[in-house]
Design an enzyme around this catalytic site. Structure first.
Site, short mmCIF file in Angstrom:
data_model
loop_
_atom_site.label_atom_id
_atom_site.label_comp_id
_atom_site.label_asym_id
_atom_site.label_seq_id
_atom_site.Cartn_x
_atom_site.Cartn_y
_atom_site.Cartn_z
N GLY A 10 0.79 -1.22 0.00
CA GLY A 10 0.00 0.00 0.00
C GLY A 10 0.82 1.27 0.00
N LEU A 38 -5.22 -11.08 6.58
CA LEU A 38 -6.07 -10.48 7.60
C LEU A 38 -7.29 -11.32 7.91
CD1 LEU A 38 -6.09 -6.65 6.79
CD2 LEU A 38 -4.87 -7.83 8.62
N THR A 63 -10.08 -1.05 0.18
CA THR A 63 -10.34 0.37 -0.06
C THR A 63 -11.12 0.65 -1.36
OG1 THR A 63 -8.18 0.60 -1.14
CG2 THR A 63 -8.30 1.09 1.23
N TYR A 126 -17.81 0.47 2.73
CA TYR A 126 -16.42 0.77 3.08
C TYR A 126 -16.35 1.49 4.42
CZ TYR A 126 -12.00 3.29 3.19
OH TYR A 126 -10.80 3.85 3.60
N LYS A 130 -14.93 -0.01 8.04
CA LYS A 130 -13.81 0.67 8.72
C LYS A 130 -14.22 1.09 10.14
CE LYS A 130 -10.25 1.64 7.49
NZ LYS A 130 -8.98 0.90 7.70
#
Length: 300
Positions: A10, A38, A63, A126, A130
């Protein structure tokens, strides 16, 4: 100080590696697939145990804002469950975690910069996942959640690179003008993270250094004005330019809704850590210049 950073491909991890290479006493250990997944708790614990970091930065995330609307399971695995796994492992090893989050946890209806304690109300998957990730990381009492916005860099796909690439073939580009926020350079964000990490290293249980912090560049702009500034800098450097045609959100519908006004108030960061990021134009100009200097980025 050894810092494990998830999301090794990233923008933020690349920025942290770049900065740490010229600083003494900081070692960045980038971790990610296939070793650390993850969605796989045992792999998270195994890799962090092997790395034995002094602090963990969880920068890995799903993302793709629009794609997430139809792929909630994958977004939740990375942004929520994965964040919890990283936090639980770091807690087990007794080290702090810095969790990267987003302005998209807000709905953009406040009409003033958001403070950390303001109500959250994400508009899409998204932002919702988060926010779940923020709530999951509190399993580690030594946590700092860093909400940021509109991240760009010379290290990977982002708005600045997209604009410059489009300008290679288009004389005019339509860009949304009725959404505002603070473009934040990954290099400036990485610098803030390293400063936060150093302070936490000596005071890991200081409540003033823990909790939620907003970390974005000073000032704000619209996507259209951001694009215009990118082309202003690019033109001065002999790079590609295009005319920006301001358009409304209604004229450019997307699968996911975006917050109209996602400005972040970074006063708590300044008060607790003494950190204030530069004006957004400073970071944006640096990103443009670095992209132009690595001309291959535009051609690939």
């Amino acid at each position: 100080m050894r810092i494990a950073v998830t999301g090794r491909k990233g923008q933020l991890c690349s920025a942290l590696q770049h900065l740490a290479s010229s600083q003494s006493g900081i070692e960045i250990v980038a971790v990610g697939r296939p070793d650390l997944d993850l969605a796989d708790e045992p792999s998270v614990r195994r890799v962090l145990k092997t790395v034995h970091p002094d602090l963990v930065v969880n920068a890995a995330a799903y993302t793709a804002v629009d794609k997430a609307e139809d792929d909630r399971e994958a977004a939740q695995a990375a942004n929520a469950l994965g964040a919890g796994y990283v936090a639980a492992a770091s807690a087990e090893f007794g080290v702090p975690i810095l969790q990267l989050s987003t302005d998209y946890v807000f709905d953009g209806e406040m009409s003033r910069p958001y403070r950390e304690e303001d109500p959250t109300n994400p508009l899409g998957v998204y932002g919702a996942t988060k926010l779940e990730g923020e709530r999951a990381v509190v399993i580690n009492p030594l946590h700092a959640i860093l909400r940021t916005s509109w991240v760009h860099s010379p290290f990977g796909p982002n708005f600045v690179l997209t604009m410059l690439r489009l300008a290679l073939t288009r004389p005019e580009i339509g860009v949304i003008s009725d959404q505002i926020g603070s473009p934040t350079g990954a290099l400036d964000l990485a610098d803030a993270i390293l400063r936060i990490a150093r302070k936490l290293e000596g005071n890991p249980r200081d409540d003033r250094l823990l909790g939620i912090f907003h970390v974005s560049s000073q000032g704000w702009t619209s996507w259209a004005d951001f694009a215009s500034f990118v082309f202003e800098v690019s033109g001065a450097e002999g790079g590609p330019v295009a005319t920006v045609k301001p358009i409304s959100t209604a004229e450019y519908p997307t699968r996911a809704r975006r917050p109209r006004d996602s400005r972040l108030d970074c006063g708590r960061l300044r008060h607790s850590y003494g950190i204030e990021l530069p004006d957004w134009r400073t970071g944006a100009a640096e990103t443009v210049r670095r992209i132009l200097a690595g001309d291959h980025l535009l051609r690939t």
